[in-house]
Design a protein around this motif. Structure first.
Motif, PDB file in Angstrom:
ATOM      1  N   ILE A 108      17.874  69.953 -11.928  1.00 41.17           N
ATOM      2  CA  ILE A 108      18.200  69.547 -12.876  1.00 41.17           C
ATOM      3  C   ILE A 108      19.216  70.536 -13.688  1.00 41.17           C
ATOM      4  O   ILE A 108      19.703  70.295 -14.229  1.00 41.17           O
ATOM      5  CB  ILE A 108      17.167  67.810 -13.785  1.00 41.17           C
ATOM      6  CG1 ILE A 108      16.982  67.285 -12.465  1.00 41.17           C
ATOM      7  CG2 ILE A 108      18.941  67.592 -14.511  1.00 41.17           C
ATOM      8  CD1 ILE A 108      16.038  66.103 -12.829  1.00 41.17           C
ATOM      9  N   HIS A 109      17.801  70.775 -14.109  1.00 40.32           N
ATOM     10  CA  HIS A 109      17.573  72.348 -15.030  1.00 40.32           C
ATOM     11  C   HIS A 109      19.255  72.998 -14.297  1.00 40.32           C
ATOM     12  O   HIS A 109      19.980  73.716 -15.411  1.00 40.32           O
ATOM     13  CB  HIS A 109      16.707  73.017 -15.338  1.00 40.32           C
ATOM     14  CG  HIS A 109      16.961  74.179 -16.440  1.00 40.32           C
ATOM     15  ND1 HIS A 109      16.779  73.516 -17.233  1.00 40.32           N
ATOM     16  CD2 HIS A 109      16.804  75.146 -16.453  1.00 40.32           C
ATOM     17  CE1 HIS A 109      16.745  74.844 -17.950  1.00 40.32           C
ATOM     18  NE2 HIS A 109      16.964  75.156 -17.515  1.00 40.32           N
ATOM     19  N   LEU A 110      19.207  73.431 -13.269  1.00 44.27           N
ATOM     20  CA  LEU A 110      19.988  74.270 -12.305  1.00 44.27           C
ATOM     21  C   LEU A 110      21.294  73.427 -12.465  1.00 44.27           C
ATOM     22  O   LEU A 110      22.464  73.722 -13.259  1.00 44.27           O
ATOM     23  CB  LEU A 110      20.082  74.467 -10.690  1.00 44.27           C
ATOM     24  CG  LEU A 110      19.193  75.169 -10.717  1.00 44.27           C
ATOM     25  CD1 LEU A 110      18.399  76.098  -9.346  1.00 44.27           C
ATOM     26  CD2 LEU A 110      19.099  76.997 -11.668  1.00 44.27           C
ATOM     27  N   PHE A 111      21.667  72.152 -12.219  1.00 40.86           N
ATOM     28  CA  PHE A 111      22.733  71.336 -12.302  1.00 40.86           C
ATOM     29  C   PHE A 111      23.272  71.523 -13.394  1.00 40.86           C
ATOM     30  O   PHE A 111      24.325  71.996 -13.727  1.00 40.86           O
ATOM     31  CB  PHE A 111      22.624  70.223 -11.561  1.00 40.86           C
ATOM     32  CG  PHE A 111      23.799  69.521 -12.116  1.00 40.86           C
ATOM     33  CD1 PHE A 111      24.955  69.093 -11.763  1.00 40.86           C
ATOM     34  CD2 PHE A 111      23.557  68.350 -12.962  1.00 40.86           C
ATOM     35  CE1 PHE A 111      26.336  68.305 -11.721  1.00 40.86           C
ATOM     36  CE2 PHE A 111      24.435  67.287 -13.183  1.00 40.86           C
ATOM     37  CZ  PHE A 111      26.027  67.371 -12.507  1.00 40.86           C
ATOM     38  N   VAL A 121      28.272  65.891 -18.893  1.00 45.19           N
ATOM     39  CA  VAL A 121      27.177  67.100 -18.654  1.00 45.19           C
ATOM     40  C   VAL A 121      27.172  67.650 -20.041  1.00 45.19           C
ATOM     41  O   VAL A 121      25.610  68.629 -20.540  1.00 45.19           O
ATOM     42  CB  VAL A 121      27.314  68.210 -17.338  1.00 45.19           C
ATOM     43  CG1 VAL A 121      26.413  69.193 -17.355  1.00 45.19           C
ATOM     44  CG2 VAL A 121      28.062  67.257 -16.221  1.00 45.19           C
ATOM     45  N   GLY A 122      27.799  67.939 -20.834  1.00 43.80           N
ATOM     46  CA  GLY A 122      27.625  68.954 -21.745  1.00 43.80           C
ATOM     47  C   GLY A 122      27.099  67.864 -22.802  1.00 43.80           C
ATOM     48  O   GLY A 122      25.997  69.209 -23.932  1.00 43.80           O
ATOM     49  N   ARG A 123      27.000  66.648 -22.405  1.00 41.25           N
ATOM     50  CA  ARG A 123      25.753  66.270 -23.640  1.00 41.25           C
ATOM     51  C   ARG A 123      24.656  66.560 -23.337  1.00 41.25           C
ATOM     52  O   ARG A 123      23.989  66.005 -24.048  1.00 41.25           O
ATOM     53  CB  ARG A 123      26.310  64.909 -24.300  1.00 41.25           C
ATOM     54  CG  ARG A 123      27.628  64.466 -24.866  1.00 41.25           C
ATOM     55  CD  ARG A 123      28.146  63.702 -25.250  1.00 41.25           C
ATOM     56  NE  ARG A 123      28.877  61.992 -24.061  1.00 41.25           N
ATOM     57  CZ  ARG A 123      29.761  62.769 -23.663  1.00 41.25           C
ATOM     58  NH1 ARG A 123      30.618  62.608 -24.114  1.00 41.25           N
ATOM     59  NH2 ARG A 123      30.371  61.638 -22.646  1.00 41.25           N
ATOM     60  N   MET A 124      24.297  66.062 -21.639  1.00 41.62           N
ATOM     61  CA  MET A 124      22.927  66.491 -21.051  1.00 41.62           C
ATOM     62  C   MET A 124      22.255  67.421 -21.396  1.00 41.62           C
ATOM     63  O   MET A 124      21.114  67.937 -21.535  1.00 41.62           O
ATOM     64  CB  MET A 124      23.004  65.787 -19.722  1.00 41.62           C
ATOM     65  CG  MET A 124      23.782  64.337 -19.296  1.00 41.62           C
ATOM     66  SD  MET A 124      23.605  64.188 -17.757  1.00 41.62           S
ATOM     67  CE  MET A 124      22.377  64.302 -16.767  1.00 41.62           C
ATOM     68  N   ARG A 125      23.663  68.579 -21.347  1.00 39.03           N
ATOM     69  CA  ARG A 125      22.579  69.777 -21.917  1.00 39.03           C
ATOM     70  C   ARG A 125      22.091  70.217 -23.164  1.00 39.03           C
ATOM     71  O   ARG A 125      21.691  70.950 -23.653  1.00 39.03           O
ATOM     72  CB  ARG A 125      23.919  71.173 -21.716  1.00 39.03           C
ATOM     73  CG  ARG A 125      23.662  71.186 -20.593  1.00 39.03           C
ATOM     74  CD  ARG A 125      25.119  72.483 -20.410  1.00 39.03           C
ATOM     75  NE  ARG A 125      25.420  73.010 -21.319  1.00 39.03           N
ATOM     76  CZ  ARG A 125      25.735  73.769 -20.729  1.00 39.03           C
ATOM     77  NH1 ARG A 125      26.308  74.196 -19.750  1.00 39.03           N
ATOM     78  NH2 ARG A 125      26.725  74.789 -21.548  1.00 39.03           N
ATOM     79  N   ILE A 128      18.365  70.804 -23.374  1.00 37.87           N
ATOM     80  CA  ILE A 128      18.224  72.552 -23.391  1.00 37.87           C
ATOM     81  C   ILE A 128      18.657  73.388 -24.319  1.00 37.87           C
ATOM     82  O   ILE A 128      17.396  74.329 -24.954  1.00 37.87           O
ATOM     83  CB  ILE A 128      18.362  72.425 -22.036  1.00 37.87           C
ATOM     84  CG1 ILE A 128      18.903  71.500 -20.979  1.00 37.87           C
ATOM     85  CG2 ILE A 128      18.551  73.941 -21.780  1.00 37.87           C
ATOM     86  CD1 ILE A 128      19.242  72.019 -20.287  1.00 37.87           C
ATOM     87  N   GLU A 129      19.467  72.990 -26.020  1.00 35.26           N
ATOM     88  CA  GLU A 129      20.123  73.913 -26.551  1.00 35.26           C
ATOM     89  C   GLU A 129      18.978  73.779 -27.599  1.00 35.26           C
ATOM     90  O   GLU A 129      18.719  74.577 -28.123  1.00 35.26           O
ATOM     91  CB  GLU A 129      21.790  73.704 -26.816  1.00 35.26           C
ATOM     92  CG  GLU A 129      22.284  74.422 -25.284  1.00 35.26           C
ATOM     93  CD  GLU A 129      23.866  73.560 -25.615  1.00 35.26           C
ATOM     94  OE1 GLU A 129      24.176  73.190 -26.799  1.00 35.26           O
ATOM     95  OE2 GLU A 129      24.188  74.067 -25.043  1.00 35.26           O
ATOM     96  N   ARG A 130      18.553  72.269 -27.969  1.00 36.07           N
ATOM     97  CA  ARG A 130      18.164  72.191 -28.315  1.00 36.07           C
ATOM     98  C   ARG A 130      16.243  72.411 -28.227  1.00 36.07           C
ATOM     99  O   ARG A 130      15.893  73.295 -29.489  1.00 36.07           O
ATOM    100  CB  ARG A 130      17.426  69.850 -28.901  1.00 36.07           C
ATOM    101  CG  ARG A 130      18.727  70.056 -29.497  1.00 36.07           C
ATOM    102  CD  ARG A 130      19.062  70.374 -30.420  1.00 36.07           C
ATOM    103  NE  ARG A 130      20.508  69.299 -31.154  1.00 36.07           N
ATOM    104  CZ  ARG A 130      22.284  70.053 -31.389  1.00 36.07           C
ATOM    105  NH1 ARG A 130      21.804  71.561 -31.111  1.00 36.07           N
ATOM    106  NH2 ARG A 130      22.692  69.228 -31.540  1.00 36.07           N
TER     107      ARG A 130
END
Length: 165
Positions: A108-111, A121-125, A128-130
């Motif tokens: 999932i993380h690599l995707f 995908v940007g919203r799902m990332r 990770i950024e937070r």
């Protein structure tokens, strides 16, 4: 569920507090300096300046810290579903669950890391950024300089190896 939430929040708070301890803080700052240099290299190419590095973000698309912290949180959640029993069997179950969760989350993380920043995908990332912000501390000028020299030395060594092959 409530207990699991408190454990996960306690873990996040612990990581935040530990990352502010003097030695760990310096390591986090050096890590952020390295991320800034890598981001400047990806944005500006081989000949980036120190000013461009200072402007670069310590948040990276390829984050080892986010992977470790999110995997740990997922393990805390998974451990909440284990029924208590003999302590040795509980330990074995947990040791088996950890690599399984890490392997599944890695996909999932690599995707998410390799996906385009816009859209779903940007919203799902965003998480990770937070999570990266927990340990992303602003480095000093000296740390940026050290990271730049280390990166340039590694880049030169890589070029020498590829040119000799």
């Amino acid at each position: 569920v409530v207990c699991c939430m408190f454990r996960a929040l306690g873990f996040i708070l612990s990581v935040y507090v530990i990352s502010r301890l003097r030695l760990i803080k310096r390591m986090s700052e050096y890590h952020s300096a390295a991320k800034k240099v890598i981001n400047a290299y990806e944005i500006y190419g081989d000949h980036f300046t120190e000013e461009e590095v200072r402007r670069a973000s310590p948040i990276s698309d390829h984050s080892d810290i986010a992977f470790i912290l999110i995997t740990a949180i997922l393990c805390i959640i998974a451990f909440a579903f284990l029924r208590p029993g003999f302590w040795l069997m509980d330990a074995v179950k947990r040791l088996v669950i950890i690599p399984i969760i890490a392997a599944l989350y890695n996909e999932i993380h690599l995707f998410l890391e390799n996906g385009k920043p816009g859209g779903l995908v940007g919203r799902m990332r965003v998480p990770i950024e937070r999570v990266q912000l927990i340990c992303a501390l602003e480095p000093s000028e000296d740390m940026i300089e050290v990271a730049m020299h280390a990166f340039n030395a590694a880049l030169s060594a890589d070029r020498e190896i590829t040119s000799s092959d």
